[in-house]
Every structure is written in structure tokens, then in C-alpha cells.
Design an enzyme around this catalytic site. Sequence first.
Site, PDB file in Angstrom:
ATOM      1  N   HIS A 137       0.842  -1.205   0.000  1.00 11.52           N
ATOM      2  CA  HIS A 137       0.000   0.000   0.000  1.00 11.52           C
ATOM      3  C   HIS A 137       0.875   1.253   0.000  1.00 11.52           C
ATOM      4  O   HIS A 137       0.701   2.158  -0.825  1.00 11.52           O
ATOM      5  CB  HIS A 137      -0.918  -0.031   1.228  1.00 11.52           C
ATOM      6  CG  HIS A 137      -1.751   1.196   1.427  1.00 11.52           C
ATOM      7  ND1 HIS A 137      -3.126   1.190   1.298  1.00 11.52           N
ATOM      8  CD2 HIS A 137      -1.416   2.476   1.758  1.00 11.52           C
ATOM      9  CE1 HIS A 137      -3.589   2.410   1.535  1.00 11.52           C
ATOM     10  NE2 HIS A 137      -2.578   3.203   1.826  1.00 11.52           N
ATOM     11  N   GLU A 138       1.820   1.281   0.937  1.00 11.14           N
ATOM     12  CA  GLU A 138       2.692   2.452   1.040  1.00 11.14           C
ATOM     13  C   GLU A 138       3.644   2.543  -0.153  1.00 11.14           C
ATOM     14  O   GLU A 138       3.962   3.640  -0.630  1.00 11.14           O
ATOM     15  CB  GLU A 138       3.482   2.408   2.356  1.00 11.14           C
ATOM     16  CG  GLU A 138       2.637   2.316   3.611  1.00 11.14           C
ATOM     17  CD  GLU A 138       1.678   3.484   3.777  1.00 11.14           C
ATOM     18  OE1 GLU A 138       1.838   4.503   3.087  1.00 11.14           O
ATOM     19  OE2 GLU A 138       0.747   3.359   4.593  1.00 11.14           O
ATOM     20  N   HIS A 157       1.877   4.254  -2.995  1.00 14.23           N
ATOM     21  CA  HIS A 157       1.893   5.708  -2.838  1.00 14.23           C
ATOM     22  C   HIS A 157       3.240   6.274  -3.295  1.00 14.23           C
ATOM     23  O   HIS A 157       3.306   7.238  -4.067  1.00 14.23           O
ATOM     24  CB  HIS A 157       1.690   6.080  -1.367  1.00 14.23           C
ATOM     25  CG  HIS A 157       0.281   5.984  -0.884  1.00 14.23           C
ATOM     26  ND1 HIS A 157      -0.788   6.540  -1.546  1.00 14.23           N
ATOM     27  CD2 HIS A 157      -0.236   5.403   0.231  1.00 14.23           C
ATOM     28  CE1 HIS A 157      -1.904   6.317  -0.865  1.00 14.23           C
ATOM     29  NE2 HIS A 157      -1.593   5.622   0.216  1.00 14.23           N
TER      30      HIS A 157
END
Length: 271
Positions: free
Chosen positions: A59-60, A63
Amino acid sequence: MSSATATSKSERRISPVFLGIAAVMAVSGWGVWTGFADNAGFAVFLFVVSAWVVSLCLHEYAHARTALHSGDITIGAKGYLTLNPLKYTHALLSIVLPVIFVIMGGIGLPGGAVYIERDRVRGRWKHSAISAAGPLTNALFAVVCTSPFWLGGLDGMPLQFREALGFLAFLQVSATLLNFVPVPGLDGYGVIEPWLSQKIRRQIAPFAPFGLIAVFVVLYQGTVNNAFFDLIDGILGHLGVDQNSVYCGQNLFQFWKSPNPMCSVPGIFGS
């Protein structure tokens, strides 16, 4: 030289920490599948927690990678491209609290702790894409977890592994939905924020630290709570995951509690 190629190989090398977590996921998943572990519940616990942390790292990373391609060339130096959860700005918010919520048998708590230098990014679409990349990764993870269900690949799959996948998919869907809530402090607000006027953004900014708290206060209300979980059940149902798989997967995951007689019994592998 493009921003994507400006990072060195060391800044893009996958961290041993992440590889270790992925190894725990693989070994515990193998233990759940084969019945090698003496306690099925503990094996499911390790598998779900490690897979959940892997999804948080991805997820990170999503980003960060999107930000890199959007103009923030400082991403690599911060270690965000190594998938190392220890490099996050707030490891407590991104890893520890989400894991605690999962252990408590809750929902997929949104994380969020990579620092993006937004002034380096030009274009509202790019800013929105950076915010959307994280929860879209959770959505993709949910699709992968549920693929045996909607592809008809459950034949020969051990019951406990199917239930573990069901509960893991539940966490991913809940995380996706929560992350996309357009409330300050969550990715959903980050998607729409570039399209708001400066005046509105300045007025909303002070409330950002309390956005997630406000969401959980609202979710605590019976009507909203029921609607939220009905939505999750509906999505999972369309992906072929029945409620029993999710519930029994959670029951196995919480191995320290008394097993529900309607579910598979920890320690016994079979149909």
C-alpha cells in the site's frame, strides 16, 4: 534522466525486513495448507498477520512509487521503495495500529505514513493518483485473495486455507472502503483535495488529525455499522466469498478464543 531512473539501485533494493515478513507469510501459508502445524489457528494467525503486513507495505509502496513517477524524486532516498516498514514516517500508524486492530478481530484499519513532497508534483490528476494508489493496491490484493472463489478453484483446497483467505479478503475490502472515505486524513480525501479551492482546504486542514477518529465514531453507530458491513458482505459475495468462510476464518485466526462448533476445529485438517 527521468525521476524513475534517478534513484539508485540501493534505494530500490527490496529490504530484508520485507523479505522476512513475506517468508513468514509463505511458510505459515504452507503450514495452513498442508496441516503441518499442530495448531491450525496459530498457523492461520501467522499467515493472516504476515499477509496483512505485506499488504500494508505494498500500500505504502504504491503511494511512493506513484509519487516518484509524478515528480517527487526524494522518495528513493527516504527508503520508501525498499518496502521496509521501518522506513515509514509513522510506523505506529502504518503497521502497529492496523495489526492491533486485526488481532482484536476488527477491520482493516487504514495506515498512511509515507511523506510525499507535494510541492514537487505538478497537476491535480497526479496528486489524486498518488492518494488513490494505496487503497487500489488493497483492492487488488482482495481480488487476488478471492480469485480461487470466483474462478472456481476451491476444489482440493483445504478448508482452513479457504477460511483464512476469506478473512484476509474481508480485511482488504474493509481497508479499501475505509481508505476511500473522503474524510481529511484518509486517502479518499487526498483524491478529492486537489480539486477543492484553497479556501476550503485551509478550513478543513485543522480537522485532518481527527478524521480517522471521526470515521470510527460514526461507524460505531448501529445503522451506519450495519450498512458498512452489509456493503462488505455484498462485495465479497459478488467475489464468491460466503459469509461463513469469513466468519470461520476469523474464528480460526482468534485461536486464543473458544472455537465455534459450527466452524472447523483448530488442529484438525480435513474437509
